[in-house]
Design a protein around this motif. Structure first.
Motif, PDB file in Angstrom:
ATOM      1  N   SER A   1       0.853  -1.205   0.000  1.00  0.00           N
ATOM      2  CA  SER A   1       0.000   0.000   0.000  1.00  0.00           C
ATOM      3  C   SER A   1       0.881   1.244   0.000  1.00  0.00           C
ATOM      4  O   SER A   1       2.045   1.184   0.414  1.00  0.00           O
TER       5      SER A   1
ATOM      6  N   GLY B   1       2.368   1.953   3.115  1.00  0.00           N
ATOM      7  CA  GLY B   1       3.541   1.139   3.422  1.00  0.00           C
ATOM      8  C   GLY B   1       4.824   1.961   3.417  1.00  0.00           C
ATOM      9  O   GLY B   1       5.777   1.648   4.138  1.00  0.00           O
TER      10      GLY B   1
ATOM     11  N   ALA C   1       5.082   3.597   6.816  1.00  0.00           N
ATOM     12  CA  ALA C   1       5.485   2.601   7.822  1.00  0.00           C
ATOM     13  C   ALA C   1       6.987   2.332   7.709  1.00  0.00           C
ATOM     14  O   ALA C   1       7.699   2.265   8.715  1.00  0.00           O
ATOM     15  N   GLN C   2       7.479   2.207   6.477  1.00  0.00           N
ATOM     16  CA  GLN C   2       8.894   1.927   6.262  1.00  0.00           C
ATOM     17  C   GLN C   2       9.760   3.082   6.791  1.00  0.00           C
ATOM     18  O   GLN C   2      10.780   2.862   7.432  1.00  0.00           O
TER      19      GLN C   2
ATOM     20  N   ASN D   1      -3.009 -10.915   5.330  1.00  0.00           N
ATOM     21  CA  ASN D   1      -3.953 -10.160   6.156  1.00  0.00           C
ATOM     22  C   ASN D   1      -3.568  -8.689   6.055  1.00  0.00           C
ATOM     23  O   ASN D   1      -2.459  -8.313   6.388  1.00  0.00           O
TER      24      ASN D   1
ATOM     25  N   HIS E   1      -5.050  -2.059   4.951  1.00  0.00           N
ATOM     26  CA  HIS E   1      -5.675  -1.284   3.860  1.00  0.00           C
ATOM     27  C   HIS E   1      -6.095  -2.301   2.801  1.00  0.00           C
ATOM     28  O   HIS E   1      -5.552  -2.347   1.703  1.00  0.00           O
TER      29      HIS E   1
ATOM     30  N   ARG F   1      -5.334  -6.567  -4.033  1.00  0.00           N
ATOM     31  CA  ARG F   1      -3.993  -6.648  -3.435  1.00  0.00           C
ATOM     32  C   ARG F   1      -3.789  -7.995  -2.723  1.00  0.00           C
ATOM     33  O   ARG F   1      -2.706  -8.582  -2.806  1.00  0.00           O
TER      34      ARG F   1
ATOM     35  N   LEU G   1       5.057  -6.197  11.528  1.00  0.00           N
ATOM     36  CA  LEU G   1       4.527  -4.855  11.203  1.00  0.00           C
ATOM     37  C   LEU G   1       3.002  -4.811  11.338  1.00  0.00           C
ATOM     38  O   LEU G   1       2.271  -4.592  10.385  1.00  0.00           O
TER      39      LEU G   1
ATOM     40  N   ASN H   1       9.660  -0.338  16.575  1.00  0.00           N
ATOM     41  CA  ASN H   1       9.295   0.672  17.571  1.00  0.00           C
ATOM     42  C   ASN H   1       8.872  -0.013  18.877  1.00  0.00           C
ATOM     43  O   ASN H   1       7.767  -0.549  18.969  1.00  0.00           O
TER      44      ASN H   1
ATOM     45  N   SER I   1       5.428   1.076  20.395  1.00  0.00           N
ATOM     46  CA  SER I   1       4.139   0.946  19.704  1.00  0.00           C
ATOM     47  C   SER I   1       3.179   0.073  20.520  1.00  0.00           C
ATOM     48  O   SER I   1       3.606  -0.733  21.357  1.00  0.00           O
TER      49      SER I   1
ATOM     50  N   ASN J   1      14.726  -5.139  12.558  1.00  0.00           N
ATOM     51  CA  ASN J   1      14.208  -4.963  11.206  1.00  0.00           C
ATOM     52  C   ASN J   1      13.760  -6.318  10.663  1.00  0.00           C
ATOM     53  O   ASN J   1      14.471  -7.322  10.829  1.00  0.00           O
ATOM     54  N   ILE J   2      12.631  -6.348  10.018  1.00  0.00           N
ATOM     55  CA  ILE J   2      12.128  -7.624   9.487  1.00  0.00           C
ATOM     56  C   ILE J   2      13.141  -8.270   8.537  1.00  0.00           C
ATOM     57  O   ILE J   2      13.229  -9.497   8.454  1.00  0.00           O
TER      58      ILE J   2
HETATM   59  O1  PTJ Z   1      -0.298  -3.996   3.683  1.00  0.00           O
HETATM   60  P1  PTJ Z   1      -1.213  -3.465   4.732  1.00  0.00           P
HETATM   61  O2  PTJ Z   1      -2.447  -2.823   4.152  1.00  0.00           O
HETATM   62  O3  PTJ Z   1      -1.596  -4.498   5.766  1.00  0.00           O
HETATM   63  O4  PTJ Z   1      -0.445  -2.300   5.519  1.00  0.00           O
HETATM   64  C1  PTJ Z   1       0.767  -2.583   6.172  1.00  0.00           C
HETATM   65  C2  PTJ Z   1       1.250  -1.361   6.992  1.00  0.00           C
HETATM   66  C3  PTJ Z   1       2.644  -1.710   7.518  1.00  0.00           C
HETATM   67  C4  PTJ Z   1       1.317  -0.154   6.085  1.00  0.00           C
HETATM   68  C5  PTJ Z   1       0.235  -1.135   8.126  1.00  0.00           C
HETATM   69  O5  PTJ Z   1       0.172  -2.261   8.954  1.00  0.00           O
HETATM   70  C6  PTJ Z   1       0.605   0.081   8.935  1.00  0.00           C
HETATM   71  O6  PTJ Z   1       0.135   1.189   8.702  1.00  0.00           O
HETATM   72  O7  PTJ Z   1       1.493  -0.151   9.905  1.00  0.00           O
HETATM   73  P2  PTJ Z   1       1.961   0.982  10.947  1.00  0.00           P
HETATM   74  O8  PTJ Z   1       0.862   1.275  11.917  1.00  0.00           O
HETATM   75  O9  PTJ Z   1       2.613   2.102  10.237  1.00  0.00           O
HETATM   76  O10 PTJ Z   1       2.997   0.198  11.821  1.00  0.00           O
HETATM   77  C7  PTJ Z   1       4.089  -0.379  11.323  1.00  0.00           C
HETATM   78  C8  PTJ Z   1       5.071  -0.618  12.472  1.00  0.00           C
HETATM   79  O11 PTJ Z   1       6.075  -1.411  11.941  1.00  0.00           O
HETATM   80  C9  PTJ Z   1       5.708   0.675  13.001  1.00  0.00           C
HETATM   81  O12 PTJ Z   1       5.813   0.635  14.425  1.00  0.00           O
HETATM   82  C10 PTJ Z   1       7.109   0.669  12.382  1.00  0.00           C
HETATM   83  O13 PTJ Z   1       8.091   1.209  13.246  1.00  0.00           O
HETATM   84  C11 PTJ Z   1       7.357  -0.820  12.185  1.00  0.00           C
HETATM   85  N1  PTJ Z   1       8.195  -1.096  11.014  1.00  0.00           N
HETATM   86  C12 PTJ Z   1       8.194  -0.472   9.815  1.00  0.00           C
HETATM   87  N2  PTJ Z   1       9.083  -1.017   8.969  1.00  0.00           N
HETATM   88  C13 PTJ Z   1       9.655  -2.033   9.651  1.00  0.00           C
HETATM   89  C14 PTJ Z   1       9.084  -2.101  10.950  1.00  0.00           C
HETATM   90  N3  PTJ Z   1       9.438  -3.017  11.848  1.00  0.00           N
HETATM   91  C15 PTJ Z   1      10.362  -3.929  11.462  1.00  0.00           C
HETATM   92  N4  PTJ Z   1      10.951  -3.925  10.242  1.00  0.00           N
HETATM   93  C16 PTJ Z   1      10.629  -2.999   9.311  1.00  0.00           C
HETATM   94  N5  PTJ Z   1      11.224  -2.999   8.113  1.00  0.00           N
END
Ligand code: PTJ
Length: 249
Positions: A28, A31, A34-35, A100, A103, A108, A157, A179, A182, A195-196
């Motif tokens: 998404s 994403g 989140a990254q 799962n 968004h 997707r 994540l 984080n 979180s 990191n994943i």
């Molecule tokens: O594909 P979808 O629709 O299920 O959406 C996936 C995301 C990741 C966009 C969705 O779950 C989302 O919005 O996640 P958040 O609430 O932004 O949370 C993601 C968490 O993962 C945050 O606390 C980030 O710090 C953490 N994070 C991000 N990238 C990584 C990570 N943790 C480990 N490895 C990473 N590469």
């Protein structure tokens, strides 16, 4: 093109995987955010698998091997960043994959399933015929033979709501989240602050080493694991890194 000599080459290439995932209809747009958040926390923990992360990864491997019905939840970022690694872990610990999404669009979901199948995934739950109780969003949709009845779920994540709802269902929830503050990190049974891209290969390596152990030995290993302490060590690490960085100026 990002030159290999760039000091942030690995981090920038990881970012490119997310961009590519979006182009392929796997990841998404959210994403990317989140990254970015993950990158910031990775910076603060020193972009390495710390000792406490390795411990949580070892316990996670043991828990997955001990589980009767483990499942690995896959979202758009996971599918873009570590598709091969997640398939390998799924086979090693006998935990089928289940897409799962937060968004969620059916398109997707289908794209991710096809992507994983192309890369060799065989064992997947692909239905959405059950609902996690108490959740008002799309992550509630699960497979009644998969996440719904799983006793252990790996949720990389994740969002805090579903993590709590899965814990409330009595499941062992293993979260991967950079984080430590979180809601997901705070409510999971085991939180891997890493990191994943490092965490999944590490869990696989531990699973390979632990596979030959008896049930009782694995039970003994997971006994006494304290997730609150792991989170506290992760926060200490950030504090320590910030202190040493501030001392440089
Ligand atoms: O594909 P979808 O629709 O299920 O959406 C996936 C995301 C990741 C966009 C969705 O779950 C989302 O919005 O996640 P958040 O609430 O932004 O949370 C993601 C968490 O993962 C945050 O606390 C980030 O710090 C953490 N994070 C991000 N990238 C990584 C990570 N943790 C480990 N490895 C990473 N590469």
């Amino acid at each position: 093109m990002i030159p290999k000599s760039h000091p942030r080459y690995d981090s920038l290439m990881t970012r490119e995987l997310i961009v590519e995932g979006i182009k392929q209809g796997i990841t998404s747009i959210q994403g990317l955010i989140a990254q970015g958040r993950g990158e910031a926390f990775d910076y603060l923990i020193g972009e390495k698998s710390t000792e406490y992360a390795l411990l949580a990864e070892k316990i996670a491997a043991a828990k997955l091997l001990l589980a009767r019905k483990p499942v690995i939840s896959v979202n758009g970022n996971v599918a873009a960043l570590v598709p091969g690694d997640i398939i390998r872990l799924s086979e090693l610990v006998n935990a089928p994959l289940e897409v799962n999404l937060f968004h969620r669009t059916q398109e997707r979901v289908n794209n991710i399933i096809a992507h994983l199948r192309t890369l060799g995934a065989k064992n997947m739950f692909t239905k959405s015929d059950a609902f996690i109780p108490g959740l008002g969003h799309e992550r509630a949709k699960v497979d009644k033979n998969g996440i719904f009845i799983a006793d252990a779920v790996l949720v990389p994540l994740e969002d805090g709501d579903r993590c709590k709802a899965l814990v409330d269902m009595g499941k062992t929830v293993i979260a991967i989240d950079l984080n430590p503050l979180s809601r997901t990190a705070q409510c999971a049974t085991i939180t891997i602050v890493d990191n994943i891209t490092r965490a999944i290969p590490n869990i696989s390596k531990f699973a390979e080493g632990l596979k030959g152990l008896e049930h009782e030995e694995l039970q003994e290993m997971v006994k006494g694991y304290d997730n609150k302490q792991i989170l506290s060590l992760a926060i200490d690490e950030i504090e320590k890194n910030l202190e040493s960085l501030s001392g440089r100026f």
